[in-house]
Scaffold this motif. Sequence first.
Motif, mmCIF file in Angstrom:
data_model
loop_
_atom_site.group_PDB
_atom_site.id
_atom_site.type_symbol
_atom_site.label_atom_id
_atom_site.label_comp_id
_atom_site.label_asym_id
_atom_site.label_seq_id
_atom_site.Cartn_x
_atom_site.Cartn_y
_atom_site.Cartn_z
ATOM 1 N N ASP A 121 1.716 -13.551 10.417
ATOM 2 C CA ASP A 121 2.295 -12.202 10.458
ATOM 3 C C ASP A 121 1.489 -11.338 11.426
ATOM 4 O O ASP A 121 0.604 -11.833 12.126
ATOM 5 C CB ASP A 121 2.353 -11.591 9.057
ATOM 6 N N GLY A 122 1.791 -10.056 11.470
ATOM 7 C CA GLY A 122 1.129 -9.153 12.406
ATOM 8 C C GLY A 122 -0.357 -8.997 12.159
ATOM 9 O O GLY A 122 -1.124 -8.666 13.072
ATOM 10 N N GLN A 123 -0.824 -9.246 10.945
ATOM 11 C CA GLN A 123 -2.247 -9.101 10.620
ATOM 12 C C GLN A 123 -3.013 -10.415 10.758
ATOM 13 O O GLN A 123 -4.205 -10.457 10.515
ATOM 14 C CB GLN A 123 -2.397 -8.565 9.197
ATOM 15 N N GLY A 124 -2.317 -11.488 11.108
ATOM 16 C CA GLY A 124 -2.981 -12.771 11.310
ATOM 17 C C GLY A 124 -2.969 -13.682 10.111
ATOM 18 O O GLY A 124 -3.574 -14.749 10.135
ATOM 19 N N ASN A 125 -2.301 -13.296 9.047
ATOM 20 C CA ASN A 125 -2.210 -14.140 7.855
ATOM 21 C C ASN A 125 -1.150 -15.213 8.051
ATOM 22 O O ASN A 125 -0.086 -14.955 8.604
ATOM 23 C CB ASN A 125 -1.856 -13.293 6.624
#
Length: 138
Positions: A66-70
């Motif tokens: 996702d956008g946060q790197g998860n």
Amino acid sequence: MASRSSGESAGARRPWVVLLYFYLAALIGLGFLIAGTTTTLFGVKDLAFPQLGISSYSYDSALRRDGQGNVISTDSERAAARQSAIEDRRRDGLDSVVNGLILAAVGTPTLVWHLRRARRVGVGPAAPAAPGGGDRSD
């Protein structure tokens, strides 16, 4: 003042140079043999047990994030990525086996030939055979 005879060969005057060359070449052949053997053994390990060196971080980088790197991949995507990493490891293991066998195939004859030549040069000229049959012990 005594001088060397003109009939004396360069090999007889400098046997240590020849011996040094043959033993160094044999040592290089031994290095190739050892490197080939260890490369082959590590390749066999990777070929037989490819999952031993696989961690989640080695295949997580290819998964969706996702956008946060998860990581947001499903379990089936993770399983497919793990299976792909295991197949890559197995292929690399086979490559290591082949490379190790090539190294050992180059090192073995190099070691044997140069070591035999060094031993022949180190012995020097053979003594004339004694009349009566030589060293028989019967």
